[in-house]
Design a protein around this motif. Sequence first.
Motif, PDB file in Angstrom:
ATOM      1  N   MET A   1      57.060   3.270   8.680  1.00 23.06           N
ATOM      2  CA  MET A   1      55.774   3.514   9.088  1.00 23.06           C
ATOM      3  C   MET A   1      56.389   4.689   9.680  1.00 23.06           C
ATOM      4  O   MET A   1      57.543   5.059  11.028  1.00 23.06           O
ATOM      5  N   ILE A   2      55.217   5.844  10.212  1.00 25.80           N
ATOM      6  CA  ILE A   2      55.921   7.085  10.634  1.00 25.80           C
ATOM      7  C   ILE A   2      54.161   7.335  12.245  1.00 25.80           C
ATOM      8  O   ILE A   2      53.064   7.237  11.538  1.00 25.80           O
ATOM      9  N   ILE A   3      55.241   7.626  12.715  1.00 20.03           N
ATOM     10  CA  ILE A   3      54.151   7.813  14.128  1.00 20.03           C
ATOM     11  C   ILE A   3      54.066   9.173  14.255  1.00 20.03           C
ATOM     12  O   ILE A   3      55.211   9.499  14.143  1.00 20.03           O
ATOM     13  N   ARG A   4      52.976   9.549  14.306  1.00 13.50           N
ATOM     14  CA  ARG A   4      53.006  11.018  14.567  1.00 13.50           C
ATOM     15  C   ARG A   4      52.441  11.453  15.873  1.00 13.50           C
ATOM     16  O   ARG A   4      51.653  10.611  16.705  1.00 13.50           O
ATOM     17  N   SER A   5      53.250  12.236  16.641  1.00 12.45           N
ATOM     18  CA  SER A   5      53.353  13.258  18.221  1.00 12.45           C
ATOM     19  C   SER A   5      52.302  14.530  18.614  1.00 12.45           C
ATOM     20  O   SER A   5      51.865  14.765  18.858  1.00 12.45           O
ATOM     21  N   GLU A   6      52.683  15.180  16.776  1.00  8.72           N
ATOM     22  CA  GLU A   6      51.876  16.466  16.468  1.00  8.72           C
ATOM     23  C   GLU A   6      51.714  16.760  15.542  1.00  8.72           C
ATOM     24  O   GLU A   6      51.368  15.964  14.792  1.00  8.72           O
TER      25      GLU A   6
ATOM     26  N   PRO B   1      44.794  -0.394   6.037  1.00  3.67           N
ATOM     27  CA  PRO B   1      45.883  -0.545   4.526  1.00  3.67           C
ATOM     28  C   PRO B   1      47.136   0.287   5.485  1.00  3.67           C
ATOM     29  O   PRO B   1      48.395   0.387   4.358  1.00  3.67           O
ATOM     30  N   ASP B   2      46.812   0.380   6.769  1.00  2.00           N
ATOM     31  CA  ASP B   2      48.229   1.205   7.376  1.00  2.00           C
ATOM     32  C   ASP B   2      48.635   0.587   8.152  1.00  2.00           C
ATOM     33  O   ASP B   2      50.028   1.398   8.428  1.00  2.00           O
ATOM     34  N   ARG B   3      48.575  -0.429   8.282  1.00  2.00           N
ATOM     35  CA  ARG B   3      48.827  -0.931   9.503  1.00  2.00           C
ATOM     36  C   ARG B   3      50.220  -2.059   9.451  1.00  2.00           C
ATOM     37  O   ARG B   3      50.747  -2.310   9.832  1.00  2.00           O
ATOM     38  N   GLY B   4      50.623  -1.704   8.367  1.00  2.00           N
ATOM     39  CA  GLY B   4      52.199  -2.713   7.639  1.00  2.00           C
ATOM     40  C   GLY B   4      52.048  -4.096   7.927  1.00  2.00           C
ATOM     41  O   GLY B   4      53.444  -4.731   8.035  1.00  2.00           O
TER      42      GLY B   4
END
Length: 686
Positions: free
Chosen positions: A1-6, A284-287
């Motif tokens: 999972m990639i967590i985006r902050s920008e 489907p993105d929740r892992g």
Amino acid sequence: MIIRSEFPYETVHEDVRIPMPGGTSQAEGSGGGVELYARIWRPITDDPVPALLEYLPYRLTDWTAPRDWQRHPWYAGHGYASVRVDVRGHGCSGGNPGDEYDARELADGVAVVEWLAAQPWCTGSVGMFGISWGGSNSLQIAALAPEALKAVVTVCSTDDRYDNDVHYMGGSVLAVDMHAWAATMLAFAARPPDPLFVGDGWREQWLARLESVEPPIHTWLAHQTRDDYWRHGSVCEDYPAIGAAVLAVGGWHDPYRDTVLRLVSHLPADRVRGLIGPWSHQYPDRGLPPGPSIGFLQETLRWWDHWLKGDADSTSGAGGNGVMDEPLLRSWISDSHPPATTYEELPGRWVGDAEWPSPAVTPVTYALQGAPVAVASPQHTGLDAGRFFPFGNAADLPPDQREEDAKSACFEFPVGREPVEVLGRAQVTARLRMDVPYGQVVARLCDVAPDGSSTLVTRGALNLSARLGRDKAVPWPVGAYEDVVFELNGIGHRFAAGHRIRLALSSAYWPWIWPRAGSEAGWTLDPAGSSVVLPVRDAGADASGPEVAFEPPEQAGPLGVSYPATLDEPRPERLVVRDVARGRWRLEVDPRYGGTRVYPDGLEYGEDAEEVYEIDSADPLSARTRSEWRIRLHRPESGWDARIETRSEISCDEGGFVTSNEVVCREGEEVVFHRTWERRLPRAAG
């Protein structure tokens, strides 16, 4: 999972109240309107942007807040106003709760779409998205065709409220979720608005809400055939009414996945795309298992950009993103795998079909063989069915099916040197004779490995009184043979070489299917004239086509909710107890929706639920269900402390269903509301 902050845009969010037509009064029935509570994330820009709406009864300030923060800020950061709204009578919205998908809920949804389109920060183009309830009402509002609603992303949703929802299956009462979800919604409807967001009037609003609450089981069991009640909100009644473009998404471990197959079959190919993965009842993105998960937010962004930002007139060339060049249906086909109640990831691959039904899929008939066989399955057959709505928990999926197979009539078909790949819905034809007027037939398709283990692939059920149509109940002609035909739920699966395809037929399936008096007699199956038709897909159909692939999943940063550990030993998720002397079986279920959590604004939200299903192996009238909920909302700094306790029970005798419901609500230690309901509902069908 990639967590985006920008993101491409900086964002801001605010909570607002959206007035419904008729005024702004919070009182229901006072001559004024109500206001719905909304949270809006927007990109910081001087230019108007399209709006995306997720519209649910599940409380945006607490219950869905962790999930909301994964996606709404992400959409805002990519140039959309992303809006989460609570349905009337729920959360911090005004008014009183109604039935699911009632006309008022849908009319409110249309009003919200029109309000969003009219805001100065909006371009006038709106999309709707949601999962389960939110995915279903997105389709239903799209069928009302508000002009501003241009596109929909519907996930794990239903197009058929009677035969593809939580109430009935194949014309039979779904004991497992007819009961459990009615009990859940009773508890949810009893939750108070939060004074942090609605102010000092929260208690008056809560009490008015409680006075209006009615257990939904009363309504759902009062309509046991497919009548006008179920036709309302079932978009399958009129697919052409859907005015928006639809991206339909499902998972093979979700009970709603057939909606995707029907939508891509019935909607215009230039306005629909379908996607079915290996997933449970989750985005489907929740892992959450089973995986693999995908870059779902990125995939939906392509959809929104195409339909809401002016790319709909372009193709994959200049100015377009190619989303409509994707196959009409993208599906995951799982490889053979051993039975287990959870999988981090399933083996398999993605395939694409440019049409549906697909020319790559051929119906192949497997004829049943042998002499007539009498089937009278024990009433506890089905305890290894797994959860009706898998959510990604450790005990959700069906375990090894050998015990269930032993209670069924089984027919096997060996897989030769080449695997057999299926995609779509299998169809069973069964020639049956019954000596009683009522009964059910349940079919399971299993993948049997060389070691004998049996993995459930898919299943289906038919109430034999609904064999001539779900809108009527026709007793069986006692002593006569008839052919019945029914479909199994859709699936994508590859049976490995050397395995066996097993069709298992049973006359009971508790607690999924509620039994009826006399059904313990079962039926006789004549294999002559009986068969299963499998949708066999050409495994080489993708050899010359482009690869179906997705980006890795990414989300916005988490909300920051904590989940404190407790000293109590956790209950098992699913526990089966057998009383050997009485021949009685009990299934205890902890649904584990979220447990205790603490929010950044100081709210302590505690939640505990237990479901119990009981039956005697030889007596269908012994079936009992019970559900208990305990919810606490507590703000230690302000002293606010609200508690809800509910208890719901159902049994059935020869005359009909007997339901009992109780709600107790407290503010601190003071009981502010207590009501019980006892109701008998005749069993006319189901």
